[in-house]
Design a protein around this motif. Structure first.
Motif, short mmCIF file in Angstrom:
data_model
loop_
_atom_site.label_atom_id
_atom_site.label_comp_id
_atom_site.label_asym_id
_atom_site.label_seq_id
_atom_site.Cartn_x
_atom_site.Cartn_y
_atom_site.Cartn_z
N GLY A 1 34.04 9.85 52.08
CA GLY A 1 34.69 11.32 51.81
C GLY A 1 36.12 11.29 51.13
N GLY A 2 36.87 10.05 51.20
CA GLY A 2 37.97 10.09 50.64
C GLY A 2 37.81 9.79 49.12
N ILE A 3 36.80 9.07 48.76
CA ILE A 3 36.36 8.89 47.41
C ILE A 3 35.96 10.29 46.67
CG2 ILE A 3 34.84 7.89 45.72
CD1 ILE A 3 34.85 5.44 47.65
N THR A 4 34.88 11.13 47.62
CA THR A 4 34.52 12.41 47.02
C THR A 4 35.77 13.28 46.70
OG1 THR A 4 32.80 11.70 48.38
CG2 THR A 4 33.04 14.22 47.43
N ILE A 5 36.70 13.32 47.71
CA ILE A 5 37.57 14.52 47.70
C ILE A 5 38.69 14.01 46.55
CG2 ILE A 5 39.53 15.24 48.91
CD1 ILE A 5 38.22 15.12 51.53
N GLY A 6 39.06 12.56 46.43
CA GLY A 6 39.85 12.08 45.50
C GLY A 6 39.25 12.41 44.15
N ARG A 7 38.16 11.89 43.99
CA ARG A 7 37.61 12.59 42.53
C ARG A 7 37.46 13.92 42.33
NH1 ARG A 7 32.86 7.64 42.38
NH2 ARG A 7 34.37 5.98 41.92
N PHE A 8 37.23 14.84 43.07
CA PHE A 8 37.17 16.21 42.99
C PHE A 8 38.65 16.91 42.54
CE2 PHE A 8 37.49 20.63 44.16
CZ PHE A 8 36.26 21.39 43.54
N ILE A 9 39.67 16.36 43.31
CA ILE A 9 40.96 16.68 42.94
C ILE A 9 41.50 16.04 41.35
CG2 ILE A 9 43.34 16.31 43.61
CD1 ILE A 9 42.62 16.27 46.37
N THR A 10 40.91 14.66 41.03
CA THR A 10 41.11 14.20 39.94
C THR A 10 40.77 14.78 38.73
OG1 THR A 10 41.16 11.93 40.74
CG2 THR A 10 40.91 11.98 38.59
N GLY A 11 39.53 15.73 38.85
CA GLY A 11 39.11 16.43 37.90
C GLY A 11 40.09 17.54 37.67
N PHE A 12 40.90 18.19 38.29
CA PHE A 12 41.89 19.09 37.93
C PHE A 12 43.28 18.33 37.67
CE2 PHE A 12 39.15 21.34 41.20
CZ PHE A 12 39.04 22.53 40.57
N VAL A 13 43.41 17.25 38.13
CA VAL A 13 44.69 16.65 37.82
C VAL A 13 44.87 16.04 36.50
CG1 VAL A 13 46.14 14.65 38.39
CG2 VAL A 13 45.03 16.19 40.15
N THR A 14 43.49 15.93 35.95
CA THR A 14 43.24 15.09 34.48
C THR A 14 44.09 16.33 33.50
OG1 THR A 14 41.12 16.13 34.32
CG2 THR A 14 41.48 13.55 34.99
N PHE A 15 44.02 17.31 33.88
CA PHE A 15 44.69 18.32 32.89
C PHE A 15 46.16 18.30 32.47
CE2 PHE A 15 41.03 20.78 34.44
CZ PHE A 15 40.33 21.26 33.18
N ARG A 16 46.82 17.53 33.55
CA ARG A 16 48.30 17.18 33.47
C ARG A 16 48.53 16.05 33.56
NH1 ARG A 16 51.38 21.82 33.87
NH2 ARG A 16 50.24 23.72 34.57
N ILE A 17 48.02 14.91 34.06
CA ILE A 17 48.26 13.56 34.11
C ILE A 17 47.35 12.77 33.40
CG2 ILE A 17 48.89 11.71 35.67
CD1 ILE A 17 49.50 13.88 37.94
N ASN A 18 47.83 11.86 32.77
CA ASN A 18 46.78 10.98 31.96
C ASN A 18 46.11 9.87 32.86
OD1 ASN A 18 48.38 8.56 32.13
ND2 ASN A 18 49.70 9.25 30.56
#
Length: 408
Positions: free
Chosen positions: A261-278
């Motif tokens: 679940g940590g991997i799942t939530i982390g990757r979902f959040i990462t999809g949004f974070v990629t707009f601002r962090i490389n």
């Protein structure tokens, strides 16, 4: 239509994740029921991963001949049938037999869908795609834990998941016409790498064999240790919690699901974070977070802290794989990106094939108490490899800056 098609792709990746976490969560219950040695789980895992490697190597020819949609449907059907076989297997021999189609079905769908999304969609979709793998990997232990708690049966857990897999097979079957339509009208194209190479460097890279390009070997090492750590946590985490921490098998399975679940939530959040962090910052942050979680498992702390360590490792591992894949063209140029991508996936599968059984063999001669230190060493080696790769990339960037200044 494009949104519906993307949902179908995500559902296909759920089907890929469902079987991946089952064996590790179920093994504490399967081992005494089958009268098997502890390390047998490692050998079963090796057979599954070996089938995945084989089918991924053949995936290029299969995808070219049959198309992504048909390969995804056939692969999901194979895994569904294999899971059904697991639920009725009377002995270890049958488990090993059904492990073969389980692995073969996983490899082609993984390579096909990754290639399709990388070619046709933007970077954040890659992270979200892998988060849906996490949805499947999280649901597997949750369903298994429910079956163990209510009926004390790991077989019913496999049966329920096989039924879900067959439902996904039906969805992929009725979606087959959409693949042809979408190939004619391409979705949003993938964004180009942010770091373009100079003409002089492109010429140099074209004349260099992929494995001799500076930094490639460190990238391969990162994939090897990443998948080794991820698979080791998934396969042996439940047994560690049962044997070393004294948890019940259903409770341990539930906590393994929290790791996924940590991997799942982390990757979902990462999809949004990629707009601002490389990507590189996300990779470094994830590795440090995973290393912190692994250290919590090593230290003699209360059980609650150890369980939190499981979640932290999952959250930390989340962005590394999709971000590393997406960085490949930017790091090594478009000329060799496809070849290097294949090498990276091959090393990833090698890590997940051989490293978890290695821990099983070591634990059979010592104790599962070595599990936290083993995972910490894997994550530490991954971090060092990634930092060495970043240093080489910074050197190349400095070379580019000097070359630009000399031209102007």
């Amino acid at each position: 239509m494009a949104v519906l098609f993307l949902i179908i792709i995500y559902l296909a990746f759920i089907s890929l994740g469902l079987p991946d976490s089952l064996l590790g969560a179920a093994w504490p219950a399967m081992q005494p029921a089958l009268g098997a040695p502890l390390e047998t789980a490692g050998f079963l895992f090796m057979v599954i991963a070996g089938g995945t490697i084989l089918s991924s190597l053949l995936s290029g020819k299969l995808l070219k001949r049959f198309g992504t949609g048909k390969v995804a449907f056939a692969s999901c059907l194979m895994t569904a049938a294999a899971l059904l076989g697991f639920s009725f297997s009377p002995s270890l021999f049958w488990l090993f037999l059904f492990a073969i189609p389980l692995g073969l079905g996983a490899g082609s769908i993984d390579a096909g869908l990754n290639h399709y999304v990388a070619e046709n969609y933007k970077a954040h979709h890659m992270s979200w795609l892998h988060s849906f793998w996490g949805v499947g990997a999280t649901l597997g232990p949750v369903i298994l834990a429910f079956s163990l708690a209510s009926e004390r049966s790991w077989r019913n857990g496999y049966l329920i998941i096989a039924c879900i897999q067959f439902a996904l097979v039906a969805v992929l079957f009725f979606a087959l016409p959409l693949w042809k339509k979408n190939e004619k009208s391409k979705p949003v194209l993938q964004e180009q790498p942010k770091e373009s190479l100079l003409p002089e460097e492109n010429k140099q890279l074209r004349e260099t064999k992929p494995l001799r390009i500076k930094g490639v070997k460190f990238a391969l090492a990162v994939f090897l240790f990443y998948c080794g750590a991820e698979a080791t946590m998934g396969l042996w985490g439940g047994s560690f919690l049962v044997e070393m921490k004294g948890l019940e098998v259903d409770t341990a399975a539930r906590w393994v699901s929290f790791y996924f679940g940590g991997i799942t939530i982390g990757r979902f959040i990462t999809g949004f974070v990629t707009f601002r962090i490389n990507n590189r910052m996300l990779i470094r942050t994830g590795q440090l977070l995973a290393l912190t979680g692994a250290v919590l498992l090593v230290l003699p702390l209360p059980i609650g802290i150890s369980l939190a360590g499981f979640i932290l490792v999952g959250l930390g591992l989340a962005p590394i794989f999709p971000c590393m894949l997406h960085e490949t063209p930017a790091r090594f140029g478009k000329e060799h990106a496809q070849s290097i991508m294949g090498y990276q996936l091959a090393f990833a599968y090698t890590g997940s094939t051989f490293i978890p059984p290695l821990l099983g063999a070591l634990a059979a001669y010592t104790t599962l108490g070595i599990f936290p230190m083993f995972v910490t060493l894997l994550i530490g080696a991954m971090f060092l490899g990634a930092e060495r790769l970043n240093a080489l990339m910074r050197g190349r960037k400095e070379w580019q800056r000097k070359a630009n200044s000399s031209v102007t």
